[in-house]
Each structure stands twice: as structure tokens, then as C-alpha cells.
Design a protein around this motif. Sequence first.
Motif, short mmCIF file in Angstrom:
data_model
loop_
_atom_site.label_atom_id
_atom_site.label_comp_id
_atom_site.label_asym_id
_atom_site.label_seq_id
_atom_site.Cartn_x
_atom_site.Cartn_y
_atom_site.Cartn_z
N THR A 37 20.61 22.56 -1.95
CA THR A 37 19.51 23.51 -1.72
C THR A 37 18.70 23.12 -0.49
O THR A 37 17.97 23.94 0.05
CB THR A 37 18.57 23.56 -2.94
N LEU A 38 18.85 21.88 -0.05
CA LEU A 38 18.18 21.46 1.19
C LEU A 38 18.80 22.11 2.42
O LEU A 38 18.33 21.89 3.53
CB LEU A 38 18.25 19.93 1.32
N ASN A 39 19.81 22.94 2.23
CA ASN A 39 20.42 23.63 3.37
C ASN A 39 19.39 24.45 4.14
O ASN A 39 19.47 24.57 5.37
CB ASN A 39 21.59 24.52 2.92
N THR A 40 18.40 24.98 3.45
CA THR A 40 17.37 25.78 4.11
C THR A 40 16.51 24.92 5.02
O THR A 40 16.17 25.32 6.13
CB THR A 40 16.49 26.50 3.07
N VAL A 41 16.16 23.73 4.54
CA VAL A 41 15.37 22.80 5.35
C VAL A 41 16.16 22.40 6.60
O VAL A 41 15.63 22.42 7.72
CB VAL A 41 15.01 21.54 4.54
N ILE A 42 17.43 22.08 6.41
CA ILE A 42 18.27 21.67 7.53
C ILE A 42 18.45 22.82 8.52
O ILE A 42 18.28 22.65 9.73
CB ILE A 42 19.64 21.19 6.99
N GLY A 43 18.77 24.00 8.01
CA GLY A 43 18.96 25.15 8.88
C GLY A 43 17.72 25.54 9.65
O GLY A 43 17.81 26.04 10.78
N SER A 44 16.56 25.29 9.06
CA SER A 44 15.30 25.66 9.72
C SER A 44 15.05 24.87 11.00
O SER A 44 14.37 25.35 11.90
CB SER A 44 14.13 25.47 8.76
N VAL A 45 15.61 23.68 11.07
CA VAL A 45 15.45 22.87 12.28
C VAL A 45 16.07 23.58 13.49
O VAL A 45 15.51 23.60 14.58
CB VAL A 45 16.08 21.48 12.10
N TYR A 49 24.37 22.51 8.95
CA TYR A 49 24.06 23.62 8.04
C TYR A 49 25.33 24.34 7.58
O TYR A 49 25.69 24.30 6.41
CB TYR A 49 23.11 24.59 8.71
N THR A 50 26.04 24.97 8.53
CA THR A 50 27.18 25.81 8.17
C THR A 50 28.30 25.03 7.51
O THR A 50 28.81 25.42 6.45
CB THR A 50 27.73 26.52 9.43
N MET A 51 28.69 23.93 8.12
CA MET A 51 29.89 23.21 7.66
C MET A 51 29.61 22.16 6.59
O MET A 51 30.55 21.76 5.87
CB MET A 51 30.59 22.56 8.86
N TRP A 52 28.38 21.70 6.47
CA TRP A 52 28.11 20.61 5.54
C TRP A 52 27.23 21.00 4.35
O TRP A 52 27.65 20.91 3.20
CB TRP A 52 27.48 19.42 6.28
N SER A 53 26.01 21.47 4.61
CA SER A 53 25.04 21.57 3.52
C SER A 53 24.94 22.93 2.84
O SER A 53 24.50 23.02 1.69
CB SER A 53 23.65 21.19 4.05
N ILE A 96 20.77 20.21 20.02
CA ILE A 96 20.29 19.87 18.67
C ILE A 96 20.33 21.10 17.79
O ILE A 96 20.81 21.06 16.64
CB ILE A 96 18.85 19.29 18.74
N GLY A 97 19.82 22.22 18.31
CA GLY A 97 19.82 23.46 17.54
C GLY A 97 21.24 23.90 17.18
O GLY A 97 21.51 24.28 16.03
N TRP A 98 22.14 23.83 18.15
CA TRP A 98 23.54 24.24 17.93
C TRP A 98 24.21 23.33 16.90
O TRP A 98 24.85 23.80 15.97
CB TRP A 98 24.31 24.19 19.25
N PHE A 99 24.06 22.03 17.07
CA PHE A 99 24.72 21.06 16.19
C PHE A 99 24.20 21.18 14.76
O PHE A 99 24.99 21.15 13.81
CB PHE A 99 24.50 19.64 16.72
N VAL A 100 22.89 21.30 14.62
CA VAL A 100 22.31 21.42 13.28
C VAL A 100 22.82 22.67 12.58
O VAL A 100 23.21 22.64 11.40
CB VAL A 100 20.77 21.42 13.35
N TYR A 101 22.85 23.79 13.30
CA TYR A 101 23.26 25.05 12.69
C TYR A 101 24.75 25.08 12.36
O TYR A 101 25.15 25.47 11.26
CB TYR A 101 22.91 26.22 13.61
N VAL A 102 25.57 24.66 13.30
CA VAL A 102 27.02 24.76 13.13
C VAL A 102 27.56 23.67 12.21
O VAL A 102 28.32 23.96 11.27
CB VAL A 102 27.74 24.70 14.50
N ALA A 129 24.57 27.31 -2.46
CA ALA A 129 23.51 26.57 -3.15
C ALA A 129 22.12 26.91 -2.62
O ALA A 129 21.40 26.05 -2.11
CB ALA A 129 23.76 25.07 -3.01
N MET A 130 21.72 28.17 -2.77
CA MET A 130 20.37 28.56 -2.38
C MET A 130 19.40 28.21 -3.52
O MET A 130 19.79 28.20 -4.69
CB MET A 130 20.31 30.06 -2.08
#
Length: 313
Positions: free
Chosen positions: A161-169, A152-156, A143-149, A222-223
Motif C-alpha cells: 500500500t506504500l506504492n502511493t507514497v513511492i509514486g508520489s515522489v 512504483y510500476t515494477m516493484w511496489s 529520479i522521477g523517471w526511476f521512481v515511477y518506472v 495493493a491500494m
Amino acid sequence: MSKDVKPSPQKAGKTATSNKQNTNSLLADLRALFKAAVLIANVLPVFSGFWLALYFTNASFSDHWRLFLLLMIGSTFVMAGALIINNWYDVDIDTVMDRTKNRPTVTGNISLKVVLTMGITFTILGFILLLFTTIEATIYAFIGWFVYVVLYTMWSKRKYTLNTVIGSVSGAVTPLIGWTAIESGFHLVPIVLFLILFIFQMPHTFAIAMKKYNEYKAAEVAMLPVVYGFEMTKRQMVIYIACLLPLPFFLSSLGTAFMIIATLLNIGWLAVGISGFFTKNDLKWAHVNFLYSVNYVTILFLMMVIVTLPVFH
């Protein structure tokens, strides 16, 4: 008969110096590629989660040291793989930003093909090792790997700006990886640890985004500060910090000393956050927040281990 020709002392000295510089350069490139500081910061909660699971299940570390090694090496490899793939994918924006322009993917010291191969290899090896722990720990790592790669990285990251929320997971699941190597994750303690890390990462990341505002803007990332400005960012930082206030009280089983220290850390951070509404130097204030957040999470997770050491009971 021919005689061996020995290099002059001067030439030998230059060669040794050159070799040393090449070694130092390679190590610097690898540290940048692995994002060493980020990697270490994510390994600590894995250890804390594992340690607390031992404590709450009355299990012995000596009986689980092999499991511990598999867990720590496997999770470190998975996280390293994710960070390396992030470097590979973000090479275009890393070229624009000053804070990332020395990464080997930008300088060309390590080819993008090699970087991608390293990222995939570390990821696969990490998951293989984690499969020798528990399925649940492996699932949380995935889950951590998929969310980050992917998310977060490839999509948001570049779009919302919700990239931070997504990456935090991705960062917040780390204690669950450690805990579930011993016990099921459906327990109050690992859930609270997840919430602490998830919430902490929001003001922590916003502080970085404020510090590097010009770079993120140039790279069109988009920070929150780039899209909505500093005032909105400050308000959200204070809200997230305030959300940390009740969480130590759900960890009363760690003792009064821990709850007091954690609460004082939360109050201190909230005071720093509120002071942002009165500051004349936003960048200096953001830097103070960044330093506080780094020390906050380090002290908190080290304290969890210290207060559960046998010598304290």
C-alpha cells in the motif's frame, strides 16, 4: 487509349469517413498511451518551477527562452516515456480494469514491442535534451523517471500500500526539474513546492482508489482502500490534507493574496475530507474529493505564476 476511372461520390465519401475514423482512433490510442491528462498535469509544475526560479533570481525569460524550450520538451519526453513504459508493463492488470481496458496495449491496436520501443525512445530523447539544460535538472528528471518506472510500476504497485507514497515522489520532483534549470534546488521555494505536490498526491490517489475500488480489487493491486478499507483511507486522507495547511505560509514571498487563496483552498479541502466521516455515499464523496484535488493543484500552480507576473508588481 484508356481513361481514368473516377470513384463514385458514395465510395469516395465512405473512404473519407473511414480515413477520418482511423485518424480519430489513432489519436485516441495515442492519448491513452501517453496518459494525456496525467502528462499535462505534470508539465504544469515544471513550468511553474522554471517561472518562479526566473522570478526569484531576477532573470529574464527572453534571455532563457531556448533553455525553456529544451526544458519543457525534454521533461515532457521523459515523463511521456515513463508513462508509456507503465502502460507496457501493466498490460495484464489493465486488461482486468474497466478504466484501462481501452488502452491500445490492451486492445492490441499498438503492439507491445512498439509501445516499449516508444517508451525507451522518448525517455532517451528527453534525457538528451535535458542534458543541454543543467545536470541538476537532469538528475531530478531521472529520479522521477526511476521512481515511477522501477520503484512504483515494477516493484511496489502490486505488493504494498506504500506504492502511493513511492509514486508520489515521482510527481513531486517536477517543479524541481523546472527550478534547477535556472538555479540550485537548495532553496525554500522549490522544496515547499515538492512537499505540496507530494502531500497532495496522497488524498488525490486515495480518492481515485476508492472510486475504482472494485477494479483495483479485481486486478489485485495493493491500494489502501482495497487492503485496509474505506475508513482507514478516509482517516489518512484527512491527515494528509491537514499537513498542507502550514505550507502556504512558507511561500510568503509570493504575496498575501497567494497565501490567502492557498489557505482557503486547504481549508475547503479539509472540510470536504472531514465530511467523509458523516457521508452515506462513500463513492460520491470520493468523486467530490477527486474533483476538488484536480482543481486544487491546477489553481495553486497557476496562481504561483499569476502573482509573479510583471503586471502585478
